[in-house]
Design a protein around this motif. Structure first.
Motif, PDB file in Angstrom:
ATOM      1  N   LEU A  42      38.543  63.307  53.191  1.00 35.51           N
ATOM      2  CA  LEU A  42      37.570  62.050  53.470  1.00 35.51           C
ATOM      3  C   LEU A  42      37.351  62.329  53.982  1.00 35.51           C
ATOM      4  O   LEU A  42      36.912  61.725  55.397  1.00 35.51           O
ATOM      5  N   LEU A  43      38.480  60.661  54.778  1.00 32.86           N
ATOM      6  CA  LEU A  43      38.788  60.707  56.256  1.00 32.86           C
ATOM      7  C   LEU A  43      39.091  61.598  57.201  1.00 32.86           C
ATOM      8  O   LEU A  43      39.131  61.296  57.809  1.00 32.86           O
ATOM      9  N   PRO A  47      32.951  62.292  59.792  1.00 30.40           N
ATOM     10  CA  PRO A  47      32.498  61.834  61.418  1.00 30.40           C
ATOM     11  C   PRO A  47      33.561  60.328  61.208  1.00 30.40           C
ATOM     12  O   PRO A  47      34.029  60.352  62.234  1.00 30.40           O
ATOM     13  N   ARG A  48      32.762  59.370  61.129  1.00 26.83           N
ATOM     14  CA  ARG A  48      33.456  58.072  61.338  1.00 26.83           C
ATOM     15  C   ARG A  48      33.684  57.166  59.755  1.00 26.83           C
ATOM     16  O   ARG A  48      32.958  57.129  59.080  1.00 26.83           O
ATOM     17  N   ALA A  66      48.762  55.174  49.811  1.00 25.60           N
ATOM     18  CA  ALA A  66      47.673  55.881  50.671  1.00 25.60           C
ATOM     19  C   ALA A  66      47.662  55.392  51.460  1.00 25.60           C
ATOM     20  O   ALA A  66      47.891  55.244  53.179  1.00 25.60           O
ATOM     21  N   VAL A  67      47.672  53.504  51.932  1.00 25.26           N
ATOM     22  CA  VAL A  67      47.094  52.672  53.383  1.00 25.26           C
ATOM     23  C   VAL A  67      48.299  53.217  54.142  1.00 25.26           C
ATOM     24  O   VAL A  67      47.963  53.698  55.372  1.00 25.26           O
ATOM     25  N   GLN A  68      49.881  53.798  53.719  1.00 27.32           N
ATOM     26  CA  GLN A  68      51.031  54.090  54.627  1.00 27.32           C
ATOM     27  C   GLN A  68      50.409  55.236  55.343  1.00 27.32           C
ATOM     28  O   GLN A  68      50.894  55.239  56.352  1.00 27.32           O
ATOM     29  N   GLY A  74      47.487  57.709  62.352  1.00 34.55           N
ATOM     30  CA  GLY A  74      46.759  57.324  63.181  1.00 34.55           C
ATOM     31  C   GLY A  74      45.117  57.376  62.472  1.00 34.55           C
ATOM     32  O   GLY A  74      44.461  57.514  63.811  1.00 34.55           O
ATOM     33  N   HIS A  75      44.504  57.071  61.460  1.00 35.87           N
ATOM     34  CA  HIS A  75      43.431  56.440  61.263  1.00 35.87           C
ATOM     35  C   HIS A  75      42.987  55.978  62.013  1.00 35.87           C
ATOM     36  O   HIS A  75      43.727  54.863  61.406  1.00 35.87           O
ATOM     37  N   PRO A  76      41.972  55.338  62.605  1.00 37.46           N
ATOM     38  CA  PRO A  76      41.685  54.090  63.370  1.00 37.46           C
ATOM     39  C   PRO A  76      40.639  53.226  61.940  1.00 37.46           C
ATOM     40  O   PRO A  76      39.491  52.421  62.756  1.00 37.46           O
ATOM     41  N   THR A  77      41.014  53.082  61.277  1.00 38.53           N
ATOM     42  CA  THR A  77      40.513  52.187  59.878  1.00 38.53           C
ATOM     43  C   THR A  77      41.051  50.831  59.314  1.00 38.53           C
ATOM     44  O   THR A  77      42.026  51.002  59.462  1.00 38.53           O
ATOM     45  N   ASP A  78      40.158  50.297  59.494  1.00 38.35           N
ATOM     46  CA  ASP A  78      40.271  48.879  58.840  1.00 38.35           C
ATOM     47  C   ASP A  78      39.830  48.978  56.774  1.00 38.35           C
ATOM     48  O   ASP A  78      39.521  50.035  56.744  1.00 38.35           O
ATOM     49  N   VAL A  79      40.677  47.948  56.456  1.00 38.25           N
ATOM     50  CA  VAL A  79      41.335  48.349  55.418  1.00 38.25           C
ATOM     51  C   VAL A  79      41.127  46.707  53.550  1.00 38.25           C
ATOM     52  O   VAL A  79      41.864  46.089  54.241  1.00 38.25           O
TER      53      VAL A  79
END
Length: 226
Positions: A42-43, A47-48, A66-68, A74-79
Motif C-alpha cells: 500500500l505504501l 499516492p501519499r 517493516a519499519v526498517q 526511502g518512504h518519507p512517512t512517519d510511524v
C-alpha cells in the motif's frame, strides 16, 4: 488532511482504529493493511501516506522489521507504533528506527486521539521550515507531548466529556459555559464542570472577559489555540 495507513494483524482491530482516526479532525484513513507485506504494497501504491499506525506483531514478521524496510525503500512517512509489545528493548528499537510515538494496547479513543493531535502539532510546527533557534527546536521536540487523559470523576459522563471537548475544539474562539451548554445540549452546570476539568488537566485554557459590574465571565479556549 493527514493521510494515515492503519496496519494491524487483526482486521477487526484495524477497522476500529481506522474509525477512531476518522473521528479526529484533520486526519483521513488512506488504507488498511493486515501484514507487513500488505503495508509495503500500500505504501508503494497509494499516492501519499503521511503517517503509519504500525502494529508490532504481524503474521509475516514484526512491525519494527517493516519499519526498517520502509526506511530502506526511502518512504518519507512517519510511524506511530500501536502495539501490545511492552518490553523496553522493543520500545528502544522503535525509537532508534524513527517512530515518533509509541502507544501500548489496549487503549481507547482518547489515548489515540491525544497522540494524533500531538502529531498534528508537530507537523504544524515544522511547516514553517527555515532555520531554528533553540526555542524553536524545543517546540519541535515538545510538540508530540500531550497531557494524559485523566480518569473522569464519577460526576462526569464520558459521552458528555466528548461533546464538550469537540465543541471547544471546533469553536473559532473562547466559549463560556452557557455557550458550551447551548452547543452540546447539556445544562450550564454540567458544561462548567467539564470545562473546569479540561482546564485543570491542561486541555483547555481559562480566559476572563471583563464587562460591567460584577464578576468577570469565565471563557475557555482549546489549549492548542491559546
Amino acid at each position: 488532511m493527514i493521510e494515515v495507513l492503519v496496519v494491524d494483524d487483526d482486521t477487526r482491530v484495524a477497522r476500529v482504529n481506522a474509525a477512531h482516526v476518522e473521528k479526529v479532525p484533520g486526519f483521513h484513513v488512506a488504507g488498511e493493511a493486515y501484514s507487513a507485506a500488505g503495508a509495503l504494497r500500500l505504501l508503494a501504491a497509494l499516492p501519499r501516506v503521511d503517517l503509519v499506525l504500525m502494529d508490532h506483531y504481524l503474521p509475516d514478521g514484526t512491525g519494527l522489521a517493516a519499519v526498517q524496510e520502509v526506511r530502506r525503500r526511502g518512504h518519507p512517512t512517519d510511524v506511530i507504533m500501536v502495539t501490545a509489545a511492552r518490553d523496553v528493548s522493543t520500545v528502544q528499537a522503535a525509537m532508534r528506527h524513527g517512530a515518533v510515538q509509541y502507544l501500548v494496547k489496549p487503549f481507547g479513543f482518547m489515548g489515540l486521539r491525544a497522540r494524533l493531535e500531538g502529531y498534528a502539532r508537530l507537523r504544524r510546527t515544522l511547516d514553517g521550515g527555515g532555520e531554528a533557534e533553540q526555542a524553536e527546536v524545543d517546540r519541535v521536540f515538545g510538540a508530540l507531548s500531550a497531557p494524559s487523559e485523566p480518569d473522569l470523576p464519577r460526576s462526569h459522563s464520558p459521552t458528555t466529556a466528548e461533546l464538550v471537548r469537540r465543541a471547544l475544539m471546533r469553536a473559532e474562539g473562547a466559549l463560556s459555559a452557557q455557550e458550551t451548554a447551548a452547543l452540546t445540549g447539556v445544562s450550564r452546570q454540567t458544561a462548567q464542570r467539564h470545562l473546569k476539568l479540561l482546564e485543570r488537566t491542561g486541555r483547555a485554557r481559562l480566559t476572563l472577559r471583563y464587562g460591567g459590574a460584577g464578576r468577570p465571565e469565565h471563557r475557555y479556549v482549546w489549549a492548542t489555540r491559546a
